[in-house]
Design a protein around this motif. Structure first.
Motif, PDB file in Angstrom:
ATOM      1  N   ALA A 117       0.835  -1.207   0.000  1.00 22.88           N
ATOM      2  CA  ALA A 117       0.000   0.000   0.000  1.00 22.88           C
ATOM      3  C   ALA A 117       0.868   1.254   0.000  1.00 22.88           C
ATOM      4  O   ALA A 117       0.577   2.231  -0.713  1.00 22.88           O
ATOM      5  CB  ALA A 117      -0.932  -0.007   1.205  1.00 22.88           C
ATOM      6  N   ALA A 118       1.951   1.236   0.774  1.00 22.30           N
ATOM      7  CA  ALA A 118       2.850   2.383   0.826  1.00 22.30           C
ATOM      8  C   ALA A 118       3.619   2.556  -0.487  1.00 22.30           C
ATOM      9  O   ALA A 118       3.780   3.679  -0.983  1.00 22.30           O
ATOM     10  CB  ALA A 118       3.830   2.226   1.987  1.00 22.30           C
ATOM     11  N   GLN A 119       4.071   1.451  -1.073  1.00 23.62           N
ATOM     12  CA  GLN A 119       4.849   1.498  -2.318  1.00 23.62           C
ATOM     13  C   GLN A 119       4.014   1.998  -3.489  1.00 23.62           C
ATOM     14  O   GLN A 119       4.492   2.760  -4.327  1.00 23.62           O
ATOM     15  CB  GLN A 119       5.401   0.107  -2.652  1.00 23.62           C
ATOM     16  CG  GLN A 119       6.602  -0.327  -1.848  1.00 23.62           C
ATOM     17  CD  GLN A 119       7.918   0.113  -2.481  1.00 23.62           C
ATOM     18  OE1 GLN A 119       7.933   0.788  -3.510  1.00 23.62           O
ATOM     19  NE2 GLN A 119       9.028  -0.260  -1.872  1.00 23.62           N
ATOM     20  N   THR A 120       2.774   1.541  -3.562  1.00 25.85           N
ATOM     21  CA  THR A 120       1.928   1.824  -4.727  1.00 25.85           C
ATOM     22  C   THR A 120       1.014   3.018  -4.527  1.00 25.85           C
ATOM     23  O   THR A 120       0.449   3.547  -5.500  1.00 25.85           O
ATOM     24  CB  THR A 120       1.059   0.602  -5.073  1.00 25.85           C
ATOM     25  OG1 THR A 120       0.173   0.329  -3.970  1.00 25.85           O
ATOM     26  CG2 THR A 120       1.914  -0.633  -5.338  1.00 25.85           C
ATOM     27  N   GLY A 121       0.808   3.437  -3.279  1.00 26.76           N
ATOM     28  CA  GLY A 121      -0.143   4.509  -2.997  1.00 26.76           C
ATOM     29  C   GLY A 121      -1.588   4.057  -3.095  1.00 26.76           C
ATOM     30  O   GLY A 121      -2.506   4.888  -3.126  1.00 26.76           O
ATOM     31  N   LYS A 122      -1.818   2.746  -3.134  1.00 25.23           N
ATOM     32  CA  LYS A 122      -3.171   2.197  -3.241  1.00 25.23           C
ATOM     33  C   LYS A 122      -3.365   1.108  -2.193  1.00 25.23           C
ATOM     34  O   LYS A 122      -2.468   0.289  -1.970  1.00 25.23           O
ATOM     35  CB  LYS A 122      -3.412   1.602  -4.631  1.00 25.23           C
ATOM     36  CG  LYS A 122      -3.265   2.587  -5.780  1.00 25.23           C
ATOM     37  CD  LYS A 122      -3.437   1.872  -7.115  1.00 25.23           C
ATOM     38  CE  LYS A 122      -3.258   2.812  -8.288  1.00 25.23           C
ATOM     39  NZ  LYS A 122      -3.358   2.111  -9.594  1.00 25.23           N
ATOM     40  N   VAL A 123      -4.540   1.070  -1.576  1.00 23.29           N
ATOM     41  CA  VAL A 123      -4.859  -0.021  -0.660  1.00 23.29           C
ATOM     42  C   VAL A 123      -5.280  -1.229  -1.491  1.00 23.29           C
ATOM     43  O   VAL A 123      -6.253  -1.160  -2.250  1.00 23.29           O
ATOM     44  CB  VAL A 123      -5.988   0.378   0.301  1.00 23.29           C
ATOM     45  CG1 VAL A 123      -6.369  -0.799   1.196  1.00 23.29           C
ATOM     46  CG2 VAL A 123      -5.560   1.568   1.150  1.00 23.29           C
ATOM     47  N   PRO A 124      -4.561  -2.348  -1.409  1.00 22.92           N
ATOM     48  CA  PRO A 124      -4.897  -3.499  -2.255  1.00 22.92           C
ATOM     49  C   PRO A 124      -6.259  -4.090  -1.895  1.00 22.92           C
ATOM     50  O   PRO A 124      -6.615  -4.159  -0.716  1.00 22.92           O
ATOM     51  CB  PRO A 124      -3.782  -4.512  -1.954  1.00 22.92           C
ATOM     52  CG  PRO A 124      -2.692  -3.721  -1.298  1.00 22.92           C
ATOM     53  CD  PRO A 124      -3.372  -2.604  -0.570  1.00 22.92           C
ATOM     54  N   PRO A 125      -7.025  -4.529  -2.881  1.00 24.33           N
ATOM     55  CA  PRO A 125      -8.273  -5.221  -2.584  1.00 24.33           C
ATOM     56  C   PRO A 125      -7.993  -6.583  -1.951  1.00 24.33           C
ATOM     57  O   PRO A 125      -6.960  -7.204  -2.204  1.00 24.33           O
ATOM     58  CB  PRO A 125      -8.932  -5.382  -3.955  1.00 24.33           C
ATOM     59  CG  PRO A 125      -7.800  -5.337  -4.926  1.00 24.33           C
ATOM     60  CD  PRO A 125      -6.781  -4.420  -4.336  1.00 24.33           C
ATOM     61  N   VAL A 126      -8.919  -7.022  -1.125  1.00 26.89           N
ATOM     62  CA  VAL A 126      -8.816  -8.302  -0.422  1.00 26.89           C
ATOM     63  C   VAL A 126     -10.003  -9.165  -0.813  1.00 26.89           C
ATOM     64  O   VAL A 126     -11.128  -8.666  -0.957  1.00 26.89           O
ATOM     65  CB  VAL A 126      -8.795  -8.081   1.107  1.00 26.89           C
ATOM     66  CG1 VAL A 126      -8.854  -9.406   1.864  1.00 26.89           C
ATOM     67  CG2 VAL A 126      -7.556  -7.272   1.514  1.00 26.89           C
ATOM     68  N   VAL A 127      -9.751 -10.452  -1.006  1.00 22.07           N
ATOM     69  CA  VAL A 127     -10.832 -11.418  -1.258  1.00 22.07           C
ATOM     70  C   VAL A 127     -10.647 -12.608  -0.321  1.00 22.07           C
ATOM     71  O   VAL A 127      -9.523 -12.994  -0.003  1.00 22.07           O
ATOM     72  CB  VAL A 127     -10.883 -11.900  -2.728  1.00 22.07           C
ATOM     73  CG1 VAL A 127     -11.458 -10.836  -3.624  1.00 22.07           C
ATOM     74  CG2 VAL A 127      -9.514 -12.334  -3.222  1.00 22.07           C
ATOM     75  N   ASP A 128     -11.767 -13.162   0.112  1.00 25.55           N
ATOM     76  CA  ASP A 128     -11.769 -14.271   1.064  1.00 25.55           C
ATOM     77  C   ASP A 128     -12.163 -15.562   0.351  1.00 25.55           C
ATOM     78  O   ASP A 128     -13.131 -15.599  -0.424  1.00 25.55           O
ATOM     79  CB  ASP A 128     -12.755 -13.975   2.187  1.00 25.55           C
ATOM     80  CG  ASP A 128     -12.869 -15.116   3.168  1.00 25.55           C
ATOM     81  OD1 ASP A 128     -11.957 -15.276   3.988  1.00 25.55           O
ATOM     82  OD2 ASP A 128     -13.863 -15.866   3.099  1.00 25.55           O
TER      83      ASP A 128
END
Length: 242
Positions: A143-154
């Motif tokens: 998230a810090a490297q890309t500036g985006k919060v990655p989506p999560v799937v369960d």
């Protein structure tokens, strides 16, 4: 010219990660990459796993070499690269500067299910072996490297509604939906890693996502303590589910 989509999906072991690789691999536009840092991790961490020699012979053990391969041009006719990435393989000292070149997502599974599956294949169980602390660290670092919060799937939610969850994941990754992701032919695939004969017996028999998950396994002793620690990480990451 078609845009190239490089997708890194980060998972711990025994988390339906190979099934997800099958799903994306069923797309005609996709080339899957199976656990590219496995050999590098074995060497860097000093670990010994089943089929050790075959794994080391099949992949570069230098992280920079792995990264160069991940960022190389895709085969002709392919516009999507699906990286099945294992969180415990990405040691803290391995470079992550390549992360912005990819879209990232995190695949999670209730630790009770992960533990039950893991102990059927491996004798020693630790929190680090099932990858939860590493998944939390990588989530924050990416998230810090890309500036985006990655989506999560369960995993359980995917089994309950494969098309709905995969559509939402594709949208989050800016990837067109493809109904081919819902089924595939059984058996080994060219992208399967050298370790596949030890780990992929169930996936080799599969033709799709299968039945919904049943009741959670109940653990005692050390396994129950590890589940409790992992559950805190699992629940935090679930807050970012698509």
């Amino acid at each position: 010219m078609s845009k190239t989509h490089r997708i890194a999906v980060w998972s711990g072991p025994r988390n339906m990660s190979t099934t997800m690789m099958r799903s994306f691999g069923a797309r005609a536009d996709c080339v899957p990459v199976d656990e590219p840092f496995y050999a590098a991790w074995l060497v860097g961490a000093g670990e010994v796993h089943p089929m050790q020699e075959a794994i080391l012979a099949s992949q570069p053990a230098d992280p920079d070499g792995v990264i160069a391969g991940l960022l190389a041009p895709l085969p002709e006719g392919k516009t999507v690269q699906y990286q099945k990435q294992m969180t415990h393989h990405m040691l803290p000292e391995f470079p992550l500067a390549w992360a912005p070149a990819c879209a990232h997502a995190f695949l999670v599974r209730h630790p009770a299910r992960v533990i039950a599956s893991y102990v059927r294949k491996m004798e020693v169980l630790t929190l680090e072996a099932i990858g939860f602390p590493q998944q939390a660290r990588l989530f924050d670092e990416i998230a810090a490297q890309t500036g985006k919060v990655p989506p999560v799937v369960d995993s359980d939610r995917i089994l309950a509604d494969p098309e709905g969850m995969l559509r939402r994941l594709c949208t989050a990754l800016s990837l067109p939906w493809d109904a081919a992701m819902l089924s595939w032919a059984p058996g080994p695939k060219p992208e399967d890693g050298a370790w596949a004969p030890h780990w992929y017996d169930a996936v080799w028999k599969s033709e799709g996502f299968g039945a919904e998950a049943g009741a959670l396994p109940v653990h005692t002793g050390v396994a129950a303590e590890i589940e409790k620690e992992a559950l805190e990480i699992y629940e935090r990451l679930l807050e970012y589910h698509v």
